[in-house]
Structures are given as structure tokens and as C-alpha cells.
Design a protein around this motif. Structure first.
Motif, PDB file in Angstrom:
ATOM      1  N   ASP A  74       0.808  -1.217   0.000  1.00  0.00           N
ATOM      2  CA  ASP A  74       0.000   0.000   0.000  1.00  0.00           C
ATOM      3  C   ASP A  74       0.845   1.272   0.000  1.00  0.00           C
ATOM      4  O   ASP A  74       0.340   2.350  -0.335  1.00  0.00           O
ATOM      5  N   SER A  75       2.078   1.149   0.420  1.00  0.00           N
ATOM      6  CA  SER A  75       2.970   2.304   0.462  1.00  0.00           C
ATOM      7  C   SER A  75       4.366   1.868   0.007  1.00  0.00           C
ATOM      8  O   SER A  75       5.288   1.726   0.828  1.00  0.00           O
ATOM      9  N   PRO A  76       4.538   1.612  -1.297  1.00  0.00           N
ATOM     10  CA  PRO A  76       5.838   1.153  -1.794  1.00  0.00           C
ATOM     11  C   PRO A  76       6.912   2.216  -1.584  1.00  0.00           C
ATOM     12  O   PRO A  76       6.635   3.407  -1.566  1.00  0.00           O
ATOM     13  N   ARG A  77       8.119   1.726  -1.442  1.00  0.00           N
ATOM     14  CA  ARG A  77       9.254   2.628  -1.264  1.00  0.00           C
ATOM     15  C   ARG A  77      10.093   2.638  -2.533  1.00  0.00           C
ATOM     16  O   ARG A  77      10.386   1.596  -3.112  1.00  0.00           O
ATOM     17  N   LEU A  78      10.494   3.815  -2.922  1.00  0.00           N
ATOM     18  CA  LEU A  78      11.270   4.014  -4.143  1.00  0.00           C
ATOM     19  C   LEU A  78      12.600   4.655  -3.778  1.00  0.00           C
ATOM     20  O   LEU A  78      12.634   5.687  -3.104  1.00  0.00           O
ATOM     21  N   ALA A  79      13.708   4.044  -4.195  1.00  0.00           N
ATOM     22  CA  ALA A  79      15.053   4.557  -3.904  1.00  0.00           C
ATOM     23  C   ALA A  79      15.744   4.936  -5.212  1.00  0.00           C
ATOM     24  O   ALA A  79      15.764   4.140  -6.162  1.00  0.00           O
ATOM     25  N   VAL A  80      16.300   6.122  -5.262  1.00  0.00           N
ATOM     26  CA  VAL A  80      16.995   6.596  -6.458  1.00  0.00           C
ATOM     27  C   VAL A  80      18.279   7.314  -6.045  1.00  0.00           C
ATOM     28  O   VAL A  80      18.471   7.659  -4.874  1.00  0.00           O
ATOM     29  N   ARG A  81      19.122   7.553  -7.037  1.00  0.00           N
ATOM     30  CA  ARG A  81      20.337   8.328  -6.837  1.00  0.00           C
ATOM     31  C   ARG A  81      20.292   9.553  -7.735  1.00  0.00           C
ATOM     32  O   ARG A  81      19.953   9.463  -8.910  1.00  0.00           O
ATOM     33  N   GLY A  82      20.627  10.690  -7.170  1.00  0.00           N
ATOM     34  CA  GLY A  82      20.727  11.911  -7.949  1.00  0.00           C
ATOM     35  C   GLY A  82      22.178  12.316  -8.110  1.00  0.00           C
ATOM     36  O   GLY A  82      22.957  12.259  -7.148  1.00  0.00           O
ATOM     37  N   GLU A  83      22.562  12.704  -9.307  1.00  0.00           N
ATOM     38  CA  GLU A  83      23.948  13.067  -9.598  1.00  0.00           C
ATOM     39  C   GLU A  83      23.997  14.390 -10.344  1.00  0.00           C
ATOM     40  O   GLU A  83      23.085  14.726 -11.088  1.00  0.00           O
ATOM     41  N   ALA A  84      25.071  15.115 -10.139  1.00  0.00           N
ATOM     42  CA  ALA A  84      25.274  16.378 -10.849  1.00  0.00           C
ATOM     43  C   ALA A  84      26.757  16.565 -11.089  1.00  0.00           C
ATOM     44  O   ALA A  84      27.592  16.205 -10.250  1.00  0.00           O
ATOM     45  N   ARG A  85      27.067  17.146 -12.231  1.00  0.00           N
ATOM     46  CA  ARG A  85      28.458  17.465 -12.567  1.00  0.00           C
ATOM     47  C   ARG A  85      28.468  18.820 -13.254  1.00  0.00           C
ATOM     48  O   ARG A  85      27.814  19.018 -14.277  1.00  0.00           O
ATOM     49  N   LEU A  86      29.201  19.742 -12.658  1.00  0.00           N
ATOM     50  CA  LEU A  86      29.320  21.085 -13.210  1.00  0.00           C
ATOM     51  C   LEU A  86      30.759  21.335 -13.633  1.00  0.00           C
ATOM     52  O   LEU A  86      31.702  20.791 -13.041  1.00  0.00           O
ATOM     53  N   GLU A  87      30.939  22.162 -14.635  1.00  0.00           N
ATOM     54  CA  GLU A  87      32.263  22.617 -15.058  1.00  0.00           C
ATOM     55  C   GLU A  87      32.293  24.127 -14.917  1.00  0.00           C
ATOM     56  O   GLU A  87      31.534  24.826 -15.591  1.00  0.00           O
ATOM     57  N   VAL A  88      33.160  24.610 -14.026  1.00  0.00           N
ATOM     58  CA  VAL A  88      33.176  26.033 -13.699  1.00  0.00           C
ATOM     59  C   VAL A  88      34.609  26.552 -13.736  1.00  0.00           C
ATOM     60  O   VAL A  88      35.577  25.783 -13.694  1.00  0.00           O
ATOM     61  N   ASP A  89      34.722  27.874 -13.800  1.00  0.00           N
ATOM     62  CA  ASP A  89      36.042  28.505 -13.782  1.00  0.00           C
ATOM     63  C   ASP A  89      36.644  28.416 -12.374  1.00  0.00           C
ATOM     64  O   ASP A  89      35.922  28.486 -11.374  1.00  0.00           O
ATOM     65  N   PRO A  90      37.963  28.266 -12.276  1.00  0.00           N
ATOM     66  CA  PRO A  90      38.596  28.244 -10.951  1.00  0.00           C
ATOM     67  C   PRO A  90      38.517  29.592 -10.270  1.00  0.00           C
ATOM     68  O   PRO A  90      38.351  30.631 -10.934  1.00  0.00           O
ATOM     69  N   GLU A  91      38.623  29.589  -8.959  1.00  0.00           N
ATOM     70  CA  GLU A  91      38.565  30.817  -8.178  1.00  0.00           C
ATOM     71  C   GLU A  91      39.920  31.215  -7.617  1.00  0.00           C
ATOM     72  O   GLU A  91      40.168  32.395  -7.377  1.00  0.00           O
ATOM     73  N   ILE A  92      40.787  30.245  -7.389  1.00  0.00           N
ATOM     74  CA  ILE A  92      42.113  30.523  -6.832  1.00  0.00           C
ATOM     75  C   ILE A  92      43.147  29.638  -7.520  1.00  0.00           C
ATOM     76  O   ILE A  92      42.806  28.648  -8.178  1.00  0.00           O
ATOM     77  N   ALA A  93      44.399  30.016  -7.373  1.00  0.00           N
ATOM     78  CA  ALA A  93      45.510  29.221  -7.898  1.00  0.00           C
ATOM     79  C   ALA A  93      46.614  29.171  -6.841  1.00  0.00           C
ATOM     80  O   ALA A  93      46.894  30.172  -6.177  1.00  0.00           O
ATOM     81  N   HIS A  94      47.211  28.006  -6.683  1.00  0.00           N
ATOM     82  CA  HIS A  94      48.311  27.815  -5.733  1.00  0.00           C
ATOM     83  C   HIS A  94      49.618  27.637  -6.513  1.00  0.00           C
ATOM     84  O   HIS A  94      49.648  26.932  -7.532  1.00  0.00           O
ATOM     85  N   ILE A  95      50.672  28.245  -6.030  1.00  0.00           N
ATOM     86  CA  ILE A  95      52.008  27.991  -6.568  1.00  0.00           C
ATOM     87  C   ILE A  95      52.949  27.698  -5.402  1.00  0.00           C
ATOM     88  O   ILE A  95      52.813  28.269  -4.326  1.00  0.00           O
ATOM     89  N   ASP A  96      53.870  26.779  -5.636  1.00  0.00           N
ATOM     90  CA  ASP A  96      54.885  26.428  -4.651  1.00  0.00           C
ATOM     91  C   ASP A  96      56.223  27.006  -5.083  1.00  0.00           C
ATOM     92  O   ASP A  96      56.600  26.891  -6.253  1.00  0.00           O
ATOM     93  N   ILE A  97      56.930  27.597  -4.139  1.00  0.00           N
ATOM     94  CA  ILE A  97      58.241  28.194  -4.414  1.00  0.00           C
ATOM     95  C   ILE A  97      59.270  27.538  -3.502  1.00  0.00           C
ATOM     96  O   ILE A  97      59.079  27.499  -2.282  1.00  0.00           O
TER      97      ILE A  97
END
Length: 232
Positions: A13-36
């Protein structure tokens, strides 16, 4: 470690439904690290240490001259190592080798190429990077999580609709692996690596043209719903 209890499957009378939600975004970087890495070598300890201190101060002054462009400046490790002669039975020191490692985080990419070129032109200075990244509180992470939730709801509606049923209620929403607290995997290896080393005496090089590398943001959620009885 206790094994998590199996999840109930619902009722006719009350079936259960299980799903997975996924997302993938491609965005510009906000910071950059350099090692000296700053190096110095001398035939005696005092000479090596004095040269290393002078070069370290010069490098710090250069980085700080860029003001707020350098968001964070940290000193990692300092070493001063005696180097023994390769021949002979006695422990004779023929030189001392010192290094200081710095990490700089920049948010203004317009000056990044100029700064890395100027750093690489310094005596016995090695530059590694840049490593592009997002801030931990970047809005991109929130958008990916919200998009993953919306995708989970849409997927659940489509599954229920295929059975002639409708969603009734959300029972559970969890990050992937949250039920058994699986440890997070190691971070991916950094891309966009640039290495250079400055040894002095060369003419100033033109500023490097560094193109920021787009960042991939992932989000995954598990969602469980109850739905009306299907029309089978």
C-alpha cells in the motif's frame, strides 16, 4: 564495527522508491596555488644560511608587493643539510645545502603569469604550479548539491510515473555513503602543472600566458520516497 540494519522495502500500500541523484558542473577556478622552493649552498654553515635568508626575504618582499592579489602566503618547510664528501672514511663536510618552501595562493589570474616569471628568474629558485582550485565555500558546490537533489526527485517521478503511481513523501535524503560513513577517497592528482627553476644571470623572460583550467564539481545523493500503489 556494527553492520547497518537493512532498509525496509515498504508495503504494497505504500511502496518505497530509492533513487540516486547526480550532478556534474564545469566552472572557472577561483584561486591558484604555486609552490616556491628557495635554495642556497655554501662551503660553511653560516654562508649557506645567510644566502638562504637573503633570498627568502627577497622572495617574500616580491610576493607581498602584489598586495591583495596574493590571498595567502605560507612557509612550509626549512632545511639546512650538511653534505659529506663521497670519498674517505672520515665524516668530512664539504658543503651545506639549505631550502625554504613557500606556498602562495592567488585570486587575480591576470598577474599570475608575471609573478611566476619573476619568481623563476630569482637565483636558485624553483616554481611549481599553478594548481587551480575552488574555494571550500564556493557557490559551485552548493549549486551541484541542489542540482543532484533536483535530479533525484525528477528521476523518482519518472520511475513512479512509469508504474502509473505518484510520489507521496520523501523518506530519506543522504549524501552518497553517508549511511555507512565510508571514508572519502584521496583527492585527484592536480592538473595544469608548470615547473620552472631560476638560476640567475638570464635576461628577464616575458610573462607566461597561463590559461585557467576549468574545474569539475561533483555531487551525488541517495533519496528514498514513498509512492502510491502502482497500477500493475
Amino acid at each position: 564495527m556494527t553492520t547497518p540494519a537493512p532498509l525496509p522495502y515498504g508495503t504494497p500500500d505504500s511502496p518505497r522508491l530509492a533513487v540516486r541523484g547526480e550532478a556534474r558542473l564545469e566552472v572557472d577556478p577561483e584561486i591558484a596555488h604555486i609552490d616556491i622552493t628557495i635554495s642556497a649552498r655554501g662551503t660553511d654553515r653560516t654562508t649557506a644560511l645567510n644566502d638562504l635568508t637573503r633570498r627568502n626575504n627577497h622572495t617574500l618582499d616580491l610576493l607581498k608587493s602584489y598586495g591583495d592579489t596574493v590571498e595567502k602566503l605560507e612557509t612550509g618547510t626549512f632545511t639546512l643539510t650538511p653534505q659529506l664528501t663521497e670519498k674517505g672514511r672520515h665524516e668530512r663536510i664539504h658543503a651545506y645545502h639549505g631550502t625554504v618552501r613557500l606556498t602562495a595562493t592567488l585570486s587575480d589570474f591576470t598577474t599570475l603569469g608575471e609573478l611566476t616569471t619573476r619568481l623563476a628568474a630569482l637565483d636558485l629558485t624553483r616554481v611549481d604550479g599553478p594548481w587551480w582550485a575552488l574555494r571550500p565555500d564556493s557557490p559551485a558546490h552548493r549549486e551541484a548539491r541542489q542540482q543532484a537533489v533536483r535530479e533525484a526527485v525528477q528521476r523518482a517521478r519518472e520511475y513512479a510515473g512509469a508504474l502509473g503511481a505518484q510520489l507521496v513523501a520523501l523518506v530519506e535524503l543522504a549524501d552518497l555513503g553517508a549511511e555507512n560513513m565510508a571514508p572519502a577517497g584521496p583527492p585527484p592528482a592536480p592538473d595544469g602543472l608548470m615547473r620552472s627553476a631560476g638560476y640567475g644571470g638570464a635576461a628577464p623572460a616575458p610573462a607566461l600566458d597561463l590559461e585557467p583550467q576549468r574545474q569539475n564539481v561533483y555531487a551525488q545523493v541517495n533519496a528514498r520516497f514513498t509512492m502510491t500503489p502502482p497500477a500493475l
